[in-house]
Design a protein around this motif. Structure first.
Motif, PDB file in Angstrom:
ATOM      1  N   GLY A 146       0.528  -0.834   0.560  1.00 42.26           N
ATOM      2  CA  GLY A 146      -0.611  -0.085  -0.819  1.00 42.26           C
ATOM      3  C   GLY A 146       1.136   1.246  -0.103  1.00 42.26           C
ATOM      4  O   GLY A 146       0.402   2.377   0.252  1.00 42.26           O
ATOM      5  N   ILE A 147       1.632   1.213  -0.878  1.00 45.14           N
ATOM      6  CA  ILE A 147       2.872   2.408  -0.646  1.00 45.14           C
ATOM      7  C   ILE A 147       2.937   2.595  -2.156  1.00 45.14           C
ATOM      8  O   ILE A 147       3.034   1.552  -2.847  1.00 45.14           O
ATOM      9  N   SER A 148       3.830   3.161  -2.106  1.00 42.13           N
ATOM     10  CA  SER A 148       4.218   3.643  -3.862  1.00 42.13           C
ATOM     11  C   SER A 148       5.618   3.048  -4.047  1.00 42.13           C
ATOM     12  O   SER A 148       6.116   2.879  -3.452  1.00 42.13           O
ATOM     13  N   PRO A 149       6.004   2.632  -5.528  1.00 45.60           N
ATOM     14  CA  PRO A 149       7.294   1.855  -5.859  1.00 45.60           C
ATOM     15  C   PRO A 149       8.508   2.801  -5.487  1.00 45.60           C
ATOM     16  O   PRO A 149       9.334   2.401  -5.249  1.00 45.60           O
ATOM     17  N   SER A 150       8.293   4.204  -6.307  1.00 47.11           N
ATOM     18  CA  SER A 150       9.757   4.803  -5.133  1.00 47.11           C
ATOM     19  C   SER A 150      10.316   4.696  -3.680  1.00 47.11           C
ATOM     20  O   SER A 150      11.006   4.624  -3.219  1.00 47.11           O
ATOM     21  N   ALA A 151       8.947   4.619  -2.726  1.00 49.90           N
ATOM     22  CA  ALA A 151       9.330   4.072  -0.892  1.00 49.90           C
ATOM     23  C   ALA A 151       9.299   2.544  -1.022  1.00 49.90           C
ATOM     24  O   ALA A 151      10.453   2.766   0.048  1.00 49.90           O
ATOM     25  N   VAL A 152       9.133   1.436  -1.725  1.00 54.22           N
ATOM     26  CA  VAL A 152       9.689   0.699  -2.220  1.00 54.22           C
ATOM     27  C   VAL A 152      11.068   0.678  -1.942  1.00 54.22           C
ATOM     28  O   VAL A 152      12.149   0.142  -1.505  1.00 54.22           O
ATOM     29  N   SER A 153      11.794   1.421  -2.920  1.00 54.52           N
ATOM     30  CA  SER A 153      13.161   2.174  -3.477  1.00 54.52           C
ATOM     31  C   SER A 153      14.601   2.657  -2.499  1.00 54.52           C
ATOM     32  O   SER A 153      14.945   1.274  -2.587  1.00 54.52           O
ATOM     33  N   GLN A 154      13.444   3.230  -1.996  1.00 50.85           N
ATOM     34  CA  GLN A 154      13.667   3.642  -0.491  1.00 50.85           C
ATOM     35  C   GLN A 154      13.747   3.488   0.308  1.00 50.85           C
ATOM     36  O   GLN A 154      15.519   3.222   1.068  1.00 50.85           O
ATOM     37  N   ARG A 155      13.360   2.498   0.961  1.00 47.99           N
ATOM     38  CA  ARG A 155      13.711   1.723   1.655  1.00 47.99           C
ATOM     39  C   ARG A 155      14.804  -0.294   1.729  1.00 47.99           C
ATOM     40  O   ARG A 155      15.607   0.559   2.312  1.00 47.99           O
ATOM     41  N   ILE A 156      14.515   0.464   0.198  1.00 50.47           N
ATOM     42  CA  ILE A 156      15.778  -1.052  -0.028  1.00 50.47           C
ATOM     43  C   ILE A 156      17.106  -0.659   0.366  1.00 50.47           C
ATOM     44  O   ILE A 156      17.975  -0.948   0.392  1.00 50.47           O
ATOM     45  N   LYS A 157      16.994   0.466  -0.320  1.00 48.69           N
ATOM     46  CA  LYS A 157      18.219   1.667  -0.219  1.00 48.69           C
ATOM     47  C   LYS A 157      18.651   1.625   1.332  1.00 48.69           C
ATOM     48  O   LYS A 157      19.869   1.795   1.239  1.00 48.69           O
ATOM     49  N   ALA A 158      17.970   2.279   1.985  1.00 51.41           N
ATOM     50  CA  ALA A 158      18.617   2.209   3.054  1.00 51.41           C
ATOM     51  C   ALA A 158      19.196   1.199   3.696  1.00 51.41           C
ATOM     52  O   ALA A 158      19.656   1.288   4.412  1.00 51.41           O
ATOM     53  N   LEU A 159      18.091  -0.048   3.951  1.00 48.86           N
ATOM     54  CA  LEU A 159      19.052  -0.890   3.858  1.00 48.86           C
ATOM     55  C   LEU A 159      19.784  -1.641   3.574  1.00 48.86           C
ATOM     56  O   LEU A 159      20.758  -2.027   3.767  1.00 48.86           O
ATOM     57  N   GLU A 160      20.163  -1.960   1.890  1.00 47.77           N
ATOM     58  CA  GLU A 160      21.624  -1.840   1.154  1.00 47.77           C
ATOM     59  C   GLU A 160      22.673  -0.858   2.297  1.00 47.77           C
ATOM     60  O   GLU A 160      23.403  -1.327   2.093  1.00 47.77           O
TER      61      GLU A 160
END
Length: 282
Positions: free
Chosen positions: A26-40
């Motif tokens: 229930g979030i935007s694809p850009s928010a998903v990408s940001q979360r993964i970048k932060a985790l990496e």
């Protein structure tokens, strides 16, 4: 590590893409990408291969397995706290022959638990262990008895496969007979050939590929070629004479249940159901 970011990683791996994971969360694809970048960035590792479908790297697999363990424990805790629990994910790797025969009662018993979600992944018995090692499943029916790290193994029994064919084929030489393979890997058929002192490349008869159990057994019955069929699947066809055993050639496949070493009531129940269903094996 941020649990929200780890959960997002798990969603991407389970759904196979950033876009579908975003819709599920229930979030935007850009928010998903940001979360993964932060985790990496936090872990200092690349966690995902941007393929289709998206796959975890070796470092990503460690986090995915951890996330699945946490998800199971959280779901069970929620089940105890909230009678309206929606699902408890029980993911299992199983080979197609087992799923088509002795394993089926497990499905009904899991349904009887109420609130449990069963996710079956079908692979050859030599490949299901890879799912367990990657954390894709909580338990697996496998031909490997050595436990994966963090798991425990228990013997289920033996599936006996016979080399079978329609009556019109059984008098031909092995090298000349057409054959039916379940897949290009088909470890059962290849092991049988090695037991006969033959290799697949030496077989001059045509090779047919039928990657579905019902269709595979039917292909052997109608004479498309010979194949390896479990005894428990072919009893009626042998009695009717529609199939014959070739030179009493058989292969005994030892099956094992491997599961996470985790204190989980649901996983314990699943293990119990699997062993009860496997009682009909040799």
């Amino acid at each position: 590590m941020n649990q929200v970011q780890v959960d997002t990683l798990l969603a991407i791996v389970e759904e196979g893409s950033f876009e579908v994971a975003a819709a599920v969360l229930g979030i935007s694809p850009s928010a998903v990408s940001q979360r993964i970048k932060a985790l990496e960035s936090d872990t200092g590792r690349v966690l995902l291969r941007r393929t289709t479908p998206v796959e975890p790297t070796e470092a990503g697999e460690i986090l995915v397995q951890t996330a699945r363990r946490i998800a199971l424990v959280q779901a069970e805790a929620q089940a105890q706290l909230d009678a309206r629990v929606r699902s408890i994910p029980l993911s299992v790797g199983v080979n197609a022959d087992s799923l088509h025969s002795w394993f089926q009662p497990v499905i009904g018993k899991v349904a009887g638990l109420g609130g449990a979600t069963l996710r079956l992944r079908v692979e050859d018995e030599t490949e299901t262990l890879g799912m367990l090692r990657r954390g894709d499943v909580l338990g697996a029916v496998t031909s490997e008895h050595t436990p994966v790290a963090g798991c425990e193994a228990s013997r289920l029994g033996t599936m006996r496969y016979y080399a079978m064919a329609s009556p019109g084929l059984h008098k031909r030489a092995w090298e000349e007979m057409p054959m039916v393979l379940y897949s290009k890997q088909d470890p059962v058929l290849k092991s049988t050939l090695r037991g006969l002192g033959l290799e697949l490349r030496e077989m001059r008869g045509r090779r047919n590929f039928v990657p579905a159990i019902d269709a595979y057994n039917e292909a052997v019955r109608v004479g498309l070629g010979w194949g390896m069929i479990p005894e428990i699947q072919a009893e009626a066809l042998l009695e009717s004479g529609e199939l014959v055993v070739l030179d009493n050639v058989h292969l005994d496949l030892e099956l094992w249940w491997q599961r996470w070493r985790l204190d989980s009531e649901m996983l314990d129940k699943l293990t119990e159901f699997v062993h009860e269903a496997a009682a009909e094996l040799r």
